[in-house]
Design a protein around this motif. Structure first.
Motif, mmCIF file in Angstrom:
data_model
loop_
_atom_site.group_PDB
_atom_site.id
_atom_site.type_symbol
_atom_site.label_atom_id
_atom_site.label_comp_id
_atom_site.label_asym_id
_atom_site.label_seq_id
_atom_site.Cartn_x
_atom_site.Cartn_y
_atom_site.Cartn_z
ATOM 1 N N GLY A 204 -6.537 0.404 17.801
ATOM 2 C CA GLY A 204 -6.145 -0.993 17.895
ATOM 3 C C GLY A 204 -5.101 -1.394 16.870
ATOM 4 N N VAL A 205 -4.915 -0.577 15.828
ATOM 5 C CA VAL A 205 -3.855 -0.851 14.850
ATOM 6 C C VAL A 205 -2.539 -0.346 15.422
ATOM 7 N N ALA A 206 -1.563 -1.229 15.524
ATOM 8 C CA ALA A 206 -0.288 -0.880 16.142
ATOM 9 C C ALA A 206 0.775 -0.478 15.123
ATOM 10 N N GLU A 207 0.681 -1.031 13.914
ATOM 11 C CA GLU A 207 1.741 -0.766 12.942
ATOM 12 C C GLU A 207 1.247 -1.056 11.533
ATOM 13 N N VAL A 208 1.576 -0.159 10.614
ATOM 14 C CA VAL A 208 1.338 -0.367 9.187
ATOM 15 C C VAL A 208 2.637 -0.017 8.489
ATOM 16 N N GLU A 209 3.173 -0.954 7.742
ATOM 17 C CA GLU A 209 4.441 -0.693 7.068
ATOM 18 C C GLU A 209 4.406 -1.229 5.644
ATOM 19 N N PHE A 210 4.825 -0.383 4.694
ATOM 20 C CA PHE A 210 5.032 -0.804 3.310
ATOM 21 C C PHE A 210 6.527 -0.975 3.110
ATOM 22 N N TYR A 211 6.924 -2.079 2.491
ATOM 23 C CA TYR A 211 8.340 -2.325 2.259
ATOM 24 C C TYR A 211 8.833 -1.722 0.952
ATOM 25 N N ILE A 212 7.921 -1.448 0.043
ATOM 26 C CA ILE A 212 8.302 -0.913 -1.264
ATOM 27 C C ILE A 212 7.401 0.264 -1.605
ATOM 28 N N GLY A 213 7.782 1.041 -2.614
ATOM 29 C CA GLY A 213 7.001 2.193 -3.038
ATOM 30 C C GLY A 213 6.608 2.083 -4.500
ATOM 31 N N PRO A 214 5.847 3.077 -4.998
ATOM 32 C CA PRO A 214 5.408 3.078 -6.401
ATOM 33 C C PRO A 214 6.577 2.994 -7.372
ATOM 34 N N LYS A 215 6.284 2.425 -8.523
ATOM 35 C CA LYS A 215 7.223 2.239 -9.633
ATOM 36 C C LYS A 215 8.232 1.110 -9.378
ATOM 37 N N THR A 216 8.003 0.342 -8.313
ATOM 38 C CA THR A 216 8.851 -0.820 -8.046
ATOM 39 C C THR A 216 8.419 -1.989 -8.927
ATOM 40 N N SER A 217 9.391 -2.672 -9.506
ATOM 41 C CA SER A 217 9.083 -3.879 -10.283
ATOM 42 C C SER A 217 8.897 -5.051 -9.331
ATOM 43 N N ILE A 218 7.824 -5.782 -9.526
ATOM 44 C CA ILE A 218 7.522 -6.928 -8.673
ATOM 45 C C ILE A 218 7.669 -8.211 -9.489
ATOM 46 N N VAL A 219 8.564 -9.069 -9.057
ATOM 47 C CA VAL A 219 8.737 -10.395 -9.656
ATOM 48 C C VAL A 219 8.676 -11.387 -8.501
ATOM 49 N N ARG A 220 7.555 -12.063 -8.369
ATOM 50 C CA ARG A 220 7.353 -12.946 -7.227
ATOM 51 C C ARG A 220 8.297 -14.159 -7.256
ATOM 52 N N LYS A 221 8.797 -14.516 -6.067
ATOM 53 C CA LYS A 221 9.740 -15.620 -5.920
ATOM 54 C C LYS A 221 9.127 -16.835 -5.248
ATOM 55 N N GLY A 222 7.928 -16.657 -4.657
ATOM 56 C CA GLY A 222 7.323 -17.771 -3.939
ATOM 57 C C GLY A 222 7.929 -17.971 -2.564
ATOM 58 N N ASP A 223 8.462 -16.879 -1.965
ATOM 59 C CA ASP A 223 9.024 -16.960 -0.619
ATOM 60 C C ASP A 223 8.863 -15.616 0.077
ATOM 61 N N HIS A 224 9.613 -15.399 1.166
ATOM 62 C CA HIS A 224 9.461 -14.187 1.975
ATOM 63 C C HIS A 224 9.717 -12.907 1.193
ATOM 64 N N ARG A 225 10.426 -12.997 0.090
ATOM 65 C CA ARG A 225 10.714 -11.795 -0.707
ATOM 66 C C ARG A 225 9.480 -11.248 -1.415
ATOM 67 N N ASP A 226 8.383 -12.013 -1.398
ATOM 68 C CA ASP A 226 7.137 -11.544 -2.009
ATOM 69 C C ASP A 226 6.390 -10.566 -1.112
ATOM 70 N N TRP A 227 6.748 -10.479 0.160
ATOM 71 C CA TRP A 227 6.058 -9.570 1.068
ATOM 72 C C TRP A 227 6.278 -8.128 0.633
ATOM 73 N N ILE A 228 5.212 -7.344 0.620
ATOM 74 C CA ILE A 228 5.366 -5.917 0.303
ATOM 75 C C ILE A 228 4.945 -5.030 1.475
ATOM 76 N N GLY A 229 4.540 -5.642 2.582
ATOM 77 C CA GLY A 229 4.166 -4.855 3.747
ATOM 78 C C GLY A 229 3.436 -5.697 4.770
ATOM 79 N N HIS A 230 3.070 -5.041 5.876
ATOM 80 C CA HIS A 230 2.275 -5.744 6.885
ATOM 81 C C HIS A 230 1.449 -4.754 7.691
ATOM 82 N N VAL A 231 0.411 -5.291 8.315
ATOM 83 C CA VAL A 231 -0.444 -4.537 9.230
ATOM 84 C C VAL A 231 -0.536 -5.351 10.510
#
Length: 427
Positions: free
Chosen positions: A347-374
């Motif tokens: 039933g799971v159709a897609e799993v995607e990570f947008y970034i990988g390990p060692k990535t710096s995360i600085v949240r912006k409070g918008d769509h750029r905060d997404w790191i993946g989806h299921v």
């Protein structure tokens, strides 16, 4: 005979879908971008890309004219709102099917859009336009707190914030006007009433409402999506009211060619239009439509762009949902895993990570905060939600917060995994 090319101006999260759909239609996709390297999928697909200033219409015309010496240009399009009016102008120049650039430009200016909708008698939040802090303060006083402050031109909720009191209002005004927000033109800020109620979004092709989503956000004061469900749990009457208002929006704004995505809040007054986006809804919207109805909106959009007839018939009916993966803190992503385990669940159709390990995360409070989806789909709403939750529970990540000068003990702060984040999101 020259190979037929589809010109894509810039890219997006749906850019890969456009390249793949073009190839299935026997077209050669070529991306024109100011920075092609920002789109990883171009390298993955071994697709052609050309560096060009996409803010310069003459440069784009010159590049397309040069390409015509080698290819037959079947069509020009994009999935990025900020250059969609430019795409319309290119299509007019080369006598190709495309959107009306004037209508697109009017729609992309949120203040002008509000004016046109209100003049047509369509319910929108109360709003004002400001260019300085004093105007922001007086406008908020007229409308009444809480209000939403947002750039008059922008996408992806960038610079959008709910201001619940005068301190938050002053803080965000300073952010928008103080040089931290990147403006493509002179600063113009929309102050609008906070329309409270469930969120819905309608995907439209031409003048046909394809589907209506329900969406959920993370915590205020920002508007970062956490989940989408298609179709939304609406009564027949509610669905009809949203569809009817959607078509009124197209008439008021001079739209109706190609895709449109319209966002609503269902308030005590019924459906209130939050925003009309003159483009195809971004990922994971097209994937949800295909899972729910068996309809490939990207392919059908390209057919329209190249002058072919599209087919918007639904082939089946399921319930599809997407959970967006969003971190709860800034820091360095140490690891993120579990995608293969989650993808293996029926039933799971897609799993995607947008970034990988060692990535710096600085949240912006918008769509750029997404790191993946299921994304998951099934024949029932309850089953789809259960599948989605089970998959998300198998995904795990950890983030080490950035060191705070003079407070080295912060380096040892407890790390938060994805399951713990999900639990927090539900509080």
């Amino acid at each position: 005979m020259a190979k037929r090319a589809l010109i894509l101006v810039e890219g997006s999260r749906t850019g890969l879908l456009y390249i793949q759909a073009a190839q299935r239609l026997g077209l050669h996709p070529i991306t024109l971008s100011a920075d092609p390297a920002q789109y990883d999928y171009i390298v993955t697909e071994e697709a052609e890309a050309i560096r060009v200033d996409t803010d310069d219409l003459d440069a784009l015309i010159d590049e397309c004219s040069r390409l015509r010496a080698t290819y037959g240009i079947a069509g020009i399009t994009c999935a990025k709102e900020s250059v969609y009016a430019t795409v319309g102008k290119l299509c007019r120049h080369f006598d190709l099917p495309g959107p009306d650039p004037t209508s697109i430009e009017q729609c992309c200016d949120k203040f002008t859009q509000r004016q046109l909708l209100a003049e047509a008698g369509i319910q929108v939040p109360s709003y004002r336009l400001a260019t300085n802090a004093a105007d922001i303060e007086s406008s908020a006083a007229e409308i009444g707190l809480p209000v939403i402050l947002k750039p008059a031109v922008g996408v992806g909720s960038s610079g959008v914030r709910l201001c619940r009191n005068v301190d938050e209002l002053a803080e965000h005004a300073t952010y928008l006007l103080g040089g931290k927000h990147i403006w493509r033109s002179s600063p113009r800020i929309l102050i609008e009433e906070f329309a409270q109620g469930p969120y819905y979004s309608a995907d439209i092709m031409g003048d046909e409402v394809i589907g209506i989503y329900a969406g959920e956000f993370g915590p205020h004061p920002h508007f970062v999506f956490r989940e989408f469900t298609l179709p939304a749990p609406l009564t027949d009457d509610e669905h009809e009211r949203i569809a009817r208002v959607s078509l009124s929006c197209l008439r008021a704004l001079g739209l109706g060619w190609g895709p449109t995505c319209i966002e609503f809040r269902w308030t005590k007054l019924g459906p209130v239009v939050i925003e009309v986006n003159p483009r195809l809804g971004g990922a994971p919207g097209p994937q949800l439509v295909q899972l729910t109805y068996g309809l490939d909106l990207v392919t059908e959009h390209i057919k329209l762009v190249i002058g072919n007839e599209w087919d918007l018939r639904r082939r089946h009916s399921q319930i599809a949902a997407a959970r967006i993966l969003v971190p709860d803190r800034d820091g360095t992503l140490d690891r993120i895993d579990g995608d293969s385990r989650a993808a293996a669940i029926p039933g799971v159709a897609e799993v995607e990570f947008y970034i990988g390990p060692k990535t710096s995360i600085v949240r912006k409070g918008d769509h750029r905060d997404w790191i993946g989806h299921v994304i998951a789909a099934s024949s029932s709403r309850a089953r789809t939600e259960a599948i989605l939750q089970r998959a998300v529970d198998l995904i795990d990540w950890s983030i080490t917060p950035f060191p705070i000068p003079g407070e080295q003990e912060q380096c040892a702060a407890p790390q938060l995994s994805a399951p713990a984040q999900v639990a927090l999101d539900k509080r």
